[in-house]
Design a protein around this motif. Structure first.
Motif, PDB file in Angstrom:
ATOM      1  N   THR A 169       0.851  -1.188   0.000  1.00 24.04           N
ATOM      2  CA  THR A 169       0.000   0.000   0.000  1.00 24.04           C
ATOM      3  C   THR A 169       0.885   1.236   0.000  1.00 24.04           C
ATOM      4  N   TRP A 170       0.667   2.109  -0.974  1.00 22.09           N
ATOM      5  CA  TRP A 170       1.454   3.325  -1.112  1.00 22.09           C
ATOM      6  C   TRP A 170       0.497   4.519  -1.120  1.00 22.09           C
ATOM      7  N   LYS A 171       0.780   5.504  -0.279  1.00 18.74           N
ATOM      8  CA  LYS A 171      -0.051   6.700  -0.178  1.00 18.74           C
ATOM      9  C   LYS A 171       0.782   7.923  -0.535  1.00 18.74           C
ATOM     10  N   PRO A 172       0.889   8.254  -1.835  1.00 14.99           N
ATOM     11  CA  PRO A 172       1.719   9.381  -2.249  1.00 14.99           C
ATOM     12  C   PRO A 172       1.157  10.739  -1.831  1.00 14.99           C
ATOM     13  N   PHE A 173      -0.173  10.813  -1.705  1.00 19.16           N
ATOM     14  CA  PHE A 173      -0.822  12.049  -1.287  1.00 19.16           C
ATOM     15  C   PHE A 173      -1.799  11.742  -0.148  1.00 19.16           C
ATOM     16  N   LYS A 174      -2.215  12.770   0.540  1.00 14.26           N
ATOM     17  CA  LYS A 174      -3.084  12.590   1.702  1.00 14.26           C
ATOM     18  C   LYS A 174      -4.414  11.954   1.328  1.00 14.26           C
ATOM     19  N   THR A 175      -4.929  12.270   0.137  1.00 17.80           N
ATOM     20  CA  THR A 175      -6.250  11.784  -0.261  1.00 17.80           C
ATOM     21  C   THR A 175      -6.192  10.658  -1.287  1.00 17.80           C
ATOM     22  N   LEU A 176      -5.004  10.187  -1.627  1.00 17.32           N
ATOM     23  CA  LEU A 176      -4.869   9.163  -2.665  1.00 17.32           C
ATOM     24  C   LEU A 176      -3.985   8.029  -2.177  1.00 17.32           C
ATOM     25  N   SER A 177      -4.449   6.800  -2.362  1.00 19.55           N
ATOM     26  CA  SER A 177      -3.646   5.628  -2.006  1.00 19.55           C
ATOM     27  C   SER A 177      -3.740   4.587  -3.110  1.00 19.55           C
ATOM     28  N   LEU A 178      -2.629   3.907  -3.351  1.00 21.01           N
ATOM     29  CA  LEU A 178      -2.535   2.857  -4.355  1.00 21.01           C
ATOM     30  C   LEU A 178      -2.188   1.557  -3.636  1.00 21.01           C
ATOM     31  N   GLY A 179      -2.853   0.472  -4.017  1.00 23.96           N
ATOM     32  CA  GLY A 179      -2.604  -0.804  -3.364  1.00 23.96           C
ATOM     33  C   GLY A 179      -2.521  -1.940  -4.354  1.00 23.96           C
ATOM     34  N   THR A 180      -1.740  -2.951  -4.017  1.00 26.74           N
ATOM     35  CA  THR A 180      -1.672  -4.175  -4.808  1.00 26.74           C
ATOM     36  C   THR A 180      -1.478  -5.349  -3.869  1.00 26.74           C
ATOM     37  N   GLU A 181      -2.064  -6.487  -4.222  1.00 26.15           N
ATOM     38  CA  GLU A 181      -1.953  -7.685  -3.398  1.00 26.15           C
ATOM     39  C   GLU A 181      -1.905  -8.911  -4.297  1.00 26.15           C
ATOM     40  N   PHE A 182      -0.975  -9.809  -3.996  1.00 20.15           N
ATOM     41  CA  PHE A 182      -0.840 -11.067  -4.722  1.00 20.15           C
ATOM     42  C   PHE A 182      -0.986 -12.219  -3.734  1.00 20.15           C
ATOM     43  N   THR A 183      -1.827 -13.190  -4.073  1.00 13.71           N
ATOM     44  CA  THR A 183      -2.005 -14.374  -3.244  1.00 13.71           C
ATOM     45  C   THR A 183      -1.896 -15.601  -4.128  1.00 13.71           C
ATOM     46  N   THR A 191      -2.794 -24.715  -9.185  1.00 11.27           N
ATOM     47  CA  THR A 191      -2.193 -23.521  -8.594  1.00 11.27           C
ATOM     48  C   THR A 191      -3.014 -22.315  -9.018  1.00 11.27           C
ATOM     49  N   ARG A 192      -3.431 -21.537  -8.039  1.00 11.43           N
ATOM     50  CA  ARG A 192      -4.241 -20.349  -8.311  1.00 11.43           C
ATOM     51  C   ARG A 192      -3.522 -19.120  -7.795  1.00 11.43           C
ATOM     52  N   ILE A 193      -3.466 -18.089  -8.630  1.00 18.19           N
ATOM     53  CA  ILE A 193      -2.836 -16.822  -8.250  1.00 18.19           C
ATOM     54  C   ILE A 193      -3.865 -15.709  -8.413  1.00 18.19           C
ATOM     55  N   ILE A 211     -11.394   2.233  -7.310  1.00 14.83           N
ATOM     56  CA  ILE A 211     -11.326   1.493  -8.569  1.00 14.83           C
ATOM     57  C   ILE A 211     -10.443   0.276  -8.346  1.00 14.83           C
ATOM     58  N   VAL A 212     -10.958  -0.903  -8.682  1.00 11.71           N
ATOM     59  CA  VAL A 212     -10.247  -2.155  -8.401  1.00 11.71           C
ATOM     60  C   VAL A 212     -10.194  -3.002  -9.659  1.00 11.71           C
ATOM     61  N   HIS A 213      -9.012  -3.575  -9.909  1.00 10.25           N
ATOM     62  CA  HIS A 213      -8.855  -4.554 -10.989  1.00 10.25           C
ATOM     63  C   HIS A 213      -8.352  -5.856 -10.384  1.00 10.25           C
ATOM     64  N   ASN A 214      -9.150  -6.911 -10.503  1.00  5.16           N
ATOM     65  CA  ASN A 214      -8.782  -8.233 -10.006  1.00  5.16           C
ATOM     66  C   ASN A 214      -8.456  -9.155 -11.175  1.00  5.16           C
ATOM     67  N   ARG A 215      -7.442  -9.977 -10.976  1.00  6.01           N
ATOM     68  CA  ARG A 215      -7.071 -10.970 -11.987  1.00  6.01           C
ATOM     69  C   ARG A 215      -6.866 -12.309 -11.298  1.00  6.01           C
ATOM     70  N   GLN A 216      -7.408 -13.356 -11.906  1.00  5.27           N
ATOM     71  CA  GLN A 216      -7.311 -14.703 -11.346  1.00  5.27           C
ATOM     72  C   GLN A 216      -6.691 -15.630 -12.380  1.00  5.27           C
TER      73      GLN A 216
END
Length: 240
Positions: A169-183, A191-193, A211-216
């Motif tokens: 999780t990266w928050k470059p600005f006070k009102t904006l955050s970017l996140g990514t997660e891999f499982t 095998t599922r990613i 706004i979210v983009h999920n990939r399986q």
């Protein structure tokens, strides 16, 4: 001396400690691509509790999927994880992930895992955490509801697995955050990613646009199907 006493009075009486609870509610819309062409409405409820060495996260998702104007899927997904801090950056975790569905190819799909986690960095602007541990996976197929576009083999799965997770999780600005997660969950059957990329823009202190983009990805799929499916969603996020 008086200014010091005044500061102590503010600390003890006027400044409330932060709440150990953090709750989020989402409502949104999804457009699916890959092995299906459909639209859906979705909702999400999540909560986090942090106190001392303990951290507890819970999440519940519910959505309705429509194809050609008719209801095609009604599904509940839930995740629960508990962490216990072992050192300055390390922690032990246990997690449960699963879903129940009436219409999908699986009646039930459960994954249990426990292991160790490590916080590579944990600041106000950047959080990076990784987890690794063994576990168990159980999947019961719904043989009456398997379609040509379902990534499933018609056997009940009951096996040992290894689970790995990386969250940033990266928050470059006070009102904006970017996140990514891999499982990644791997076992003898498959095998599922799962990967998720999100952008959260705060509109007010209590409301944000997400706004979210999920990939399986599956390394084994029935003949004629894609190994990757993706979901794009735009949600309103309410913070409590």
């Amino acid at each position: 001396m008086s200014s010091v006493l005044h500061a102590e009075e503010l600390t003890d009486t006027d400044i409330e400690p932060p709440s150990p609870w953090n709750t989020e509610v989402e409502f949104g819309y999804q457009a699916h691509s890959g092995n299906s062409d459909s639209k859906s409405l979705n909702s999400r409820l999540s909560g986090e509790y942090i106190q001392g060495r303990y951290r507890l996260n819970g999440e519940w998702k519910y959505y309705l999927l429509y194809k050609d104007g008719e209801e095609d899927k009604r599904q509940s997904t839930y995740n629960l994880q508990g962490d216990y801090k072992l050192g300055q950056k390390s922690y032990a975790y246990s997690s449960f992930n699963g879903y129940d569905s009436k219409y999908s190819a699986y009646f039930t799909d459960y994954t249990l895992s426990a292991g160790l986690g490590y916080q590579f960095t944990n600041t106000e602007k950047l959080v990076i955490e990784g987890e690794l541990g063994p576990g168990f996976r159980y999947q019961e197929p719904n043989l009456d509801e398997i379609d040509d576009d379902d990534i499933i083999f018609p056997e009940t799965v009951s096996e040992a697995i290894v689970r790995a997770n990386l969250g940033i999780t990266w928050k470059p600005f006070k009102t904006l955050s970017l996140g990514t997660e891999f499982t990644a969950v791997t076992g003898s059957s498959n095998t599922r990613i799962d990967s998720e990329f999100s952008i959260v823009n705060e509109i007010t202190e209590d409301i944000a646009l997400k706004i979210v983009h999920n990939r399986q990805y599956h390394n084994k799929v029935p003949e004629g199907l894609h190994k990757t499916d993706s979901v794009m969603s735009i949600n309103l996020l309410f913070l409590f």
